[in-house]
Design a protein around this motif. Structure first.
Motif, mmCIF file in Angstrom:
data_model
loop_
_atom_site.group_PDB
_atom_site.id
_atom_site.type_symbol
_atom_site.label_atom_id
_atom_site.label_comp_id
_atom_site.label_asym_id
_atom_site.label_seq_id
_atom_site.Cartn_x
_atom_site.Cartn_y
_atom_site.Cartn_z
ATOM 1 N N ALA A 96 -23.339 8.230 14.069
ATOM 2 C CA ALA A 96 -22.974 8.922 15.302
ATOM 3 C C ALA A 96 -22.316 10.272 15.054
ATOM 4 O O ALA A 96 -22.584 11.235 15.779
ATOM 5 C CB ALA A 96 -22.045 8.041 16.138
ATOM 6 N N VAL A 97 -21.460 10.372 14.037
ATOM 7 C CA VAL A 97 -20.680 11.604 13.843
ATOM 8 C C VAL A 97 -21.237 12.498 12.747
ATOM 9 O O VAL A 97 -20.850 13.669 12.643
ATOM 10 C CB VAL A 97 -19.197 11.283 13.556
ATOM 11 N N GLY A 98 -22.119 11.977 11.899
ATOM 12 C CA GLY A 98 -22.710 12.797 10.846
ATOM 13 C C GLY A 98 -21.774 13.007 9.671
ATOM 14 O O GLY A 98 -20.677 12.450 9.609
ATOM 15 N N ASP A 99 -22.224 13.835 8.736
ATOM 16 C CA ASP A 99 -21.435 14.077 7.528
ATOM 17 C C ASP A 99 -20.973 15.522 7.409
ATOM 18 O O ASP A 99 -20.523 15.945 6.351
ATOM 19 C CB ASP A 99 -22.239 13.679 6.281
ATOM 20 N N HIS A 100 -21.127 16.302 8.492
ATOM 21 C CA HIS A 100 -20.653 17.683 8.482
ATOM 22 C C HIS A 100 -19.867 17.925 9.764
ATOM 23 O O HIS A 100 -20.315 17.539 10.848
ATOM 24 C CB HIS A 100 -21.829 18.659 8.404
ATOM 25 N N ARG B 94 -18.396 -1.423 11.063
ATOM 26 C CA ARG B 94 -18.786 -0.371 12.002
ATOM 27 C C ARG B 94 -19.032 0.972 11.323
ATOM 28 O O ARG B 94 -19.444 1.923 11.985
ATOM 29 C CB ARG B 94 -17.687 -0.179 13.065
ATOM 30 N N VAL B 95 -18.751 1.061 10.041
ATOM 31 C CA VAL B 95 -18.820 2.356 9.353
ATOM 32 C C VAL B 95 -20.215 2.956 9.429
ATOM 33 O O VAL B 95 -20.378 4.160 9.675
ATOM 34 C CB VAL B 95 -18.362 2.215 7.887
ATOM 35 N N GLU B 96 -21.234 2.154 9.232
ATOM 36 C CA GLU B 96 -22.601 2.683 9.266
ATOM 37 C C GLU B 96 -22.909 3.277 10.646
ATOM 38 O O GLU B 96 -23.505 4.358 10.756
ATOM 39 C CB GLU B 96 -23.594 1.561 8.938
ATOM 40 N N ARG C 2 -15.239 8.888 20.625
ATOM 41 C CA ARG C 2 -16.458 8.278 21.163
ATOM 42 C C ARG C 2 -16.313 6.778 21.383
ATOM 43 O O ARG C 2 -17.277 6.106 21.747
ATOM 44 C CB ARG C 2 -17.631 8.554 20.217
ATOM 45 N N GLY C 3 -15.121 6.262 21.173
ATOM 46 C CA GLY C 3 -14.892 4.852 21.410
ATOM 47 C C GLY C 3 -15.450 3.937 20.339
ATOM 48 O O GLY C 3 -15.544 2.726 20.546
ATOM 49 N N LEU C 4 -15.771 4.486 19.171
ATOM 50 C CA LEU C 4 -16.324 3.681 18.089
ATOM 51 C C LEU C 4 -15.226 3.030 17.251
ATOM 52 O O LEU C 4 -15.492 2.087 16.510
ATOM 53 C CB LEU C 4 -17.219 4.553 17.186
ATOM 54 N N VAL C 5 -14.031 3.552 17.356
ATOM 55 C CA VAL C 5 -12.865 2.960 16.691
ATOM 56 C C VAL C 5 -11.802 2.751 17.765
ATOM 57 O O VAL C 5 -11.470 3.685 18.498
ATOM 58 C CB VAL C 5 -12.311 3.886 15.588
ATOM 59 N N PRO C 6 -11.282 1.540 17.907
ATOM 60 C CA PRO C 6 -10.270 1.291 18.933
ATOM 61 C C PRO C 6 -8.984 2.048 18.650
ATOM 62 O O PRO C 6 -8.708 2.422 17.514
ATOM 63 C CB PRO C 6 -10.065 -0.228 18.859
ATOM 64 N N LEU D 166 -13.093 10.109 11.498
ATOM 65 C CA LEU D 166 -12.331 9.088 12.207
ATOM 66 C C LEU D 166 -11.933 9.592 13.588
ATOM 67 O O LEU D 166 -12.040 8.854 14.584
ATOM 68 C CB LEU D 166 -11.087 8.713 11.408
ATOM 69 N N GLN D 167 -11.495 10.827 13.676
ATOM 70 C CA GLN D 167 -11.071 11.375 14.958
ATOM 71 C C GLN D 167 -12.228 11.377 15.953
ATOM 72 O O GLN D 167 -12.071 10.985 17.116
ATOM 73 C CB GLN D 167 -10.528 12.795 14.775
#
Length: 268
Positions: free
Chosen positions: A146-150, A139-141, A115-119, A109-110
């Motif tokens: 964009a941020v990956g899982d690690h 927007r989760v997908e 990256r501006g993906l969450v307001p 989330l951070q």
């Protein structure tokens, strides 16, 4: 958050829990948060992970209590009282609650926010309203892509990863040099130290890794530590360092001095 997380200071723990440091201090003073269990200064991950499920109750307990109405008073003709802050918090989302709602980790989330993906939060309490949150699941997908899982690897772990992948003797300094050359871009940080994505590390050309290692070896061969420089000149280390500073000779990478510059020094 990885379970390999070592420990938390007050700033990191407050951020991880999605509250202000002042709230953490107040909660600790009231016994709502246990005291640090590492040297009386830091919280272990084992202890910290018991807190997120209690955070709403902890924050609610910190809210000022409402005074009861005086006997004999009437509410007729009075404007409606503002909703208690605790109620307002239950109708909004902090970082921890929003992460859970979206099925994300707090670091994901951070980075999505960066990256501006969450307001950014849209309420006076710096929290997300229900109305805004309802627009985010779609927007989760995109966020995960964009941020990956690690969360990424620090330079030391990144060097170990590259060494295992390439079979080369990669050191932390080599990873730092690759980043200085723009071949690696940090995807986040841990206590101010950059983190690198595994995908980016795996995408490095072997020739670039080899070049970084070669440059390190070349500089070590062409440079001297303070002790080595002092030994070369037959001086005490203190005399060399004072003379080097006086002559404007500054160390380069790894705190080492160019051999040619050392050899050019003369007794003051």
């Amino acid at each position: 958050m990885s379970q390999n997380r070592a420990d938390f200071g007050p700033v990191q723990l407050a951020r991880w829990l999605g509250i202000e440091e002042s709230q953490l201090r107040r909660a600790q003073n009231r016994g709502l948060v246990p005291p640090p269990d590492i040297d009386d200064k830091r919280w272990s991950y084992t202890l910290a992970k018991t807190l997120p499920d209690r955070i709403d109750d902890i924050v609610a307990a910190l809210e000022p209590k409402q005074e009861p109405a005086a006997p004999g008073t009437s509410d007729v003709g009075r404007p409606a009282a503002p909703r208690a802050r605790g109620a307002q918090r239950r109708e909004t989302f902090g970082p921890v609650q929003l992460s859970r709602y979206l099925g994300l980790k707090t670091w994901q989330l951070q980075r999505a926010r960066e990256r501006g993906l969450v307001p950014e939060p849209d309420t006076e309490q710096k929290r997300w309203s229900k109305e805004l949150v309802k627009t985010l699941p779609d927007r989760v997908e995109e966020i995960l892509a964009a941020v990956g899982d690690h969360p990424g690897l620090g330079s030391e772990k990144a060097a170990e990863h590259l060494a295992q992948r390439t079979g080369l003797e990669v050191e932390r300094a080599d990873v730092q040099l690759l980043a200085e050359r723009g071949l690696l871009r940090p995807v986040g940080d841990f206590r101010g130290w950059p983190l690198y994505a595994i995908e980016d590390l795996d995408g490095l050309a072997p020739a670039d890794v080899t070049a970084a290692i070669s440059d390190r070896h070349a500089w070590v061969a062409a440079s001297l530590s303070s002790e080595e420089a002092a030994g070369l000149l037959g001086w005490p280390v203190g005399k060399f360092e004072v003379t080097a500073e006086r002559e404007g000779l500054t160390p380069g990478r790894f705190g080492r001095y160019a051999r040619s510059a050392v050899e050019g020094l003369s007794v003051p």
